[in-house]
Scaffold this motif. Sequence first.
Motif, PDB file in Angstrom:
ATOM      1  N   UNK A 286      47.907  12.430  15.150  1.00  0.00           N
ATOM      2  CA  UNK A 286      46.490  12.509  14.830  1.00  0.00           C
ATOM      3  C   UNK A 286      46.297  11.985  13.414  1.00  0.00           C
ATOM      4  N   UNK A 287      45.128  11.394  13.178  1.00  0.00           N
ATOM      5  CA  UNK A 287      44.871  10.861  11.844  1.00  0.00           C
ATOM      6  C   UNK A 287      43.391  10.909  11.517  1.00  0.00           C
ATOM      7  N   UNK A 288      43.083  10.601  10.275  1.00  0.00           N
ATOM      8  CA  UNK A 288      41.708  10.476   9.809  1.00  0.00           C
ATOM      9  C   UNK A 288      41.689   9.451   8.683  1.00  0.00           C
ATOM     10  N   UNK A 289      40.507   8.953   8.384  1.00  0.00           N
ATOM     11  CA  UNK A 289      40.349   7.984   7.296  1.00  0.00           C
ATOM     12  C   UNK A 289      39.634   8.575   6.089  1.00  0.00           C
ATOM     13  N   UNK A 290      38.777   9.585   6.305  1.00  0.00           N
ATOM     14  CA  UNK A 290      38.041  10.167   5.190  1.00  0.00           C
ATOM     15  C   UNK A 290      38.128  11.687   5.223  1.00  0.00           C
ATOM     16  N   UNK A 291      38.104  12.399   4.130  1.00  0.00           N
ATOM     17  CA  UNK A 291      37.898  11.861   2.786  1.00  0.00           C
ATOM     18  C   UNK A 291      39.130  11.174   2.216  1.00  0.00           C
ATOM     19  N   UNK A 292      40.293  11.406   2.835  1.00  0.00           N
ATOM     20  CA  UNK A 292      41.511  10.685   2.455  1.00  0.00           C
ATOM     21  C   UNK A 292      42.206  10.245   3.728  1.00  0.00           C
ATOM     22  N   UNK A 293      43.043   9.237   3.615  1.00  0.00           N
ATOM     23  CA  UNK A 293      43.856   8.811   4.757  1.00  0.00           C
ATOM     24  C   UNK A 293      44.948   9.860   4.949  1.00  0.00           C
TER      25      UNK A 293
ATOM     26  N   UNK B  99      47.627  11.730   8.112  1.00  0.00           N
ATOM     27  CA  UNK B  99      48.097  11.791   9.500  1.00  0.00           C
ATOM     28  C   UNK B  99      49.145  12.888   9.649  1.00  0.00           C
ATOM     29  N   UNK B 100      49.266  13.354  10.883  1.00  0.00           N
ATOM     30  CA  UNK B 100      50.330  14.269  11.278  1.00  0.00           C
ATOM     31  C   UNK B 100      50.853  13.780  12.616  1.00  0.00           C
TER      32      UNK B 100
ATOM     33  N   UNK C 141      54.247  13.716   8.265  1.00  0.00           N
ATOM     34  CA  UNK C 141      52.873  13.842   7.789  1.00  0.00           C
ATOM     35  C   UNK C 141      52.731  13.173   6.432  1.00  0.00           C
ATOM     36  N   UNK C 142      51.509  12.789   6.139  1.00  0.00           N
ATOM     37  CA  UNK C 142      51.243  12.182   4.840  1.00  0.00           C
ATOM     38  C   UNK C 142      49.756  12.260   4.542  1.00  0.00           C
ATOM     39  N   UNK C 143      49.446  12.272   3.277  1.00  0.00           N
ATOM     40  CA  UNK C 143      48.075  12.179   2.798  1.00  0.00           C
ATOM     41  C   UNK C 143      48.099  11.236   1.600  1.00  0.00           C
TER      42      UNK C 143
END
Length: 142
Positions: free
Chosen positions: A70-77, A79-80, A136-138
């Motif tokens: 799963x991932x997202x782009x905002x408010x920061x990039x 993923x897990x 995971x990363x942010x």
Amino acid sequence: MALTRDEREQFLAEPHVAALAVDSAEEGRAPLTVPIWYQYEPGGDLWIMTGRDSRKGRLIGAAGRFSLMVDRLTPTVRYVSVEGPVVSTLPATREQLVEISSRYLPAEKVEAYVDFAWKEHGEQVVIHMRPQRWLSSDLGGF
């Protein structure tokens, strides 16, 4: 920067549409990767619902494991990605369909969707996976 255990589990518990990947077990084919709804609570197993005779269901049964990202782009990039073994596959209940649909759909759409899906999608199973390996990363500061 890698997420802490609490951060990654909380992020996975949010209602993201996941990319599910499983070995295709077919020579010359890449792993099957498809979008899917899932359910997860921190510290527990996660589960997905799929057609009993679907390609993904058969491949997960043969492989005995799968991964979700799963991932997202905002408010920061952020993923897990989590991978692990299947710990159970059971016939789905209407209550589980309501639970997972409520996670992703507006409340006023759930009943109509569940009525449709329960009738039209054929026999469903719930596959539980025990998270075993995490990535995971942010990229918060970039």
